[in-house]
Design an enzyme around this catalytic site. Structure first.
Site, short mmCIF file in Angstrom:
data_model
loop_
_atom_site.label_atom_id
_atom_site.label_comp_id
_atom_site.label_asym_id
_atom_site.label_seq_id
_atom_site.Cartn_x
_atom_site.Cartn_y
_atom_site.Cartn_z
CG HIS A 1 -23.43 -38.50 22.95
ND1 HIS A 1 -22.74 -39.61 23.39
CD2 HIS A 1 -22.71 -37.43 23.34
CE1 HIS A 1 -21.64 -39.22 24.01
NE2 HIS A 1 -21.60 -37.91 23.99
NE ARG B 1 -22.01 -44.70 26.79
CZ ARG B 1 -22.27 -45.07 28.05
NH1 ARG B 1 -22.02 -44.24 29.05
NH2 ARG B 1 -22.78 -46.26 28.31
CE LYS B 2 -28.10 -41.56 24.27
NZ LYS B 2 -26.94 -40.85 24.84
CB SER B 3 -28.11 -47.69 18.56
OG SER B 3 -28.34 -48.31 19.82
CB ALA C 1 -31.66 -39.60 25.43
#
Length: 392
Positions: free
Chosen positions: A179, A181-183, A155
């Site tokens: 999501h 908050r991911k890169s 994730a």
């Protein structure tokens, strides 16, 4: 002081133009843009197959279903991870067997894996937490010795590499999250990579209710009024073409996004040198860290079970003060065996997984996103020093 969120998604005019294309075409469900995103993601990771889903959680569940996980099976998972790693096992009636983590990396401890194996163990779900690759060489050797499958919870693992190999490509499958908050992000969304051609085809079918052909395939042929055959009891875990279009445009700028995140991490590393009460992420020459999060260990005194309660309170007081100054932090993640559901069901105690319990209580995640400047990082670290001055 400026406001520093925990992260910030990078959107631009290319993203805006891209998501309008499916709207203009009138085809917004899973279709050509999802297929393009899958191809691009497979190329980035070096995976032979890539199958988009609605989230990393549903990606993991599809893998569990494709591998035939059933009641009575045991699956080994780390005790410090987002709760969905365990939930997908629980939902299929199997038992998630938690094992402790290494406080140096926050990843699963291979020695604990070996100790937790029983005749009912069928697989392992290692997590590449915060972008730090798990020790896949050791884990894959253990799995091969004991005849277990491995599904990587990647994730946080976008652009994370171990010995030149992208995470998610070591095990049978790898699962990713998009999501915010991911890169790179599609809002919500996920991806499965890997598997044989037959396994990939099964994943594609299971994500689409178990259908023998997609809606796009049906509408592009004669007799489009006839529904598909359904040979499996599947799920509705399809990514929309709007998300697929956003994913393709995010991939086009991914190199720049990752360069910005790695530069911010390098500034933090330099600024935190010699700060003994806050341990930054480790740096391993074998690893190209994905920098999904910059997670530190709060250690103004030795991190022990006896000190855990005090450290938890001191950390939380400081994080609350930082929040009031506009510097938004987070704990690294939580320890699922110590959440209500798993504690009530299995009776776990802090001493069962001490490192996971301590990681939950003693981690501090600093703001991290592409576009941070050296001055931004300096202001965050200055706020840390001023907030914890006299208490560490």
């Amino acid at each position: 002081m400026n406001h520093f969120p925990i992260t910030r998604a990078i959107f631009d005019d290319d993203d805006l133009a891209s998501i309008q294309e499916p709207l203009k075409s009138g085809w917004v469900v899973q279709g050509p843009f999802v297929a393009a995103f899958e191809r691009g993601f497979g190329e980035w990771t070096g995976a032979p197959h890539a199958m988009a889903t609605t989230s990393c959680t549903t990606a993991l569940q599809l893998c569990m279903a494709a591998l035939g996980v059933k009641p009575g099976d045991e699956v080994i998972v780390p005790a410090f991870t987002w709760v969905s790693t365990a939930n997908v096992v629980e939902h299929l009636g199997a038992t998630p067997v938690f094992v402790d983590v290494d406080l140096d990396t926050f990843n699963i401890n291979p020695a604990a894996i070996a100790a937790a194996m029983t005749p009912r163990t069928v697989g392992i779900i290692p997590v590449h937490l915060f972008g730090e690759p798990a020790p896949m060489d050791v884990i894959m050797a253990l799995a091969a010795t004991h005849g277990l499958w491995v599904v990587e919870d990647a994730a946080c693992g976008f652009d994370s590499w171990l010995d030149g190999q992208h995470v998610g490509t070591f095990g049978t499958f790898g699962c990713f999250s998009f999501h915010p908050r991911k890169s790179i992000t599609t809002g919500e969304g996920g991806m499965v990579i890997g598997g044989s051609a037959e396994q990939a085809a099964l994943i594609r079918t299971l994500r689409d209710h178990g259908a023998s052909r997609t809606d796009l395939e049906r509408h592009a042929r004669r007799h489009s009024f006839l529904l598909a055959e359904y040979h499996h009891a599947g799920f509705n875990y399809r990514m929309t073409d709007i998300q697929g279009a956003l994913g393709t445009s995010q991939l086009r700028k991914a190199s720049a996004i990752m360069a910005g995140r790695r530069q911010a991490a390098a500034w933090y590393d330099a600024l935190l040198q010699g700060v003994e009460w806050l341990r930054p992420p480790r740096r391993d020459p074998r690893v190209r860290h994905g920098q999904q999060s910059y997670v530190c260990l709060f250690q103004p005194e030795p991190v022990t079970l006896e000190a855990g309660g005090r450290l938890f309170d001191r950390r939380n007081d400081g994080m609350s003060a930082l929040e009031s100054r506009g510097v938004i932090t987070r704990q690294g993640t939580h320890a699922p065996p110590h959440l209500d559901y798993y504690t009530n069901r299995y009776g776990y105690r802090p001493a069962d997984f001490p490192n996971a319990w301590l990681a939950e209580r003693c981690t501090i995640t600093l703001p991290m996103y592409a576009g941070m400047t050296a001055s931004d990082c300096e202001q965050v670290v200055q706020a840390l020093h001023e907030t914890f001055a006299g208490t560490v």
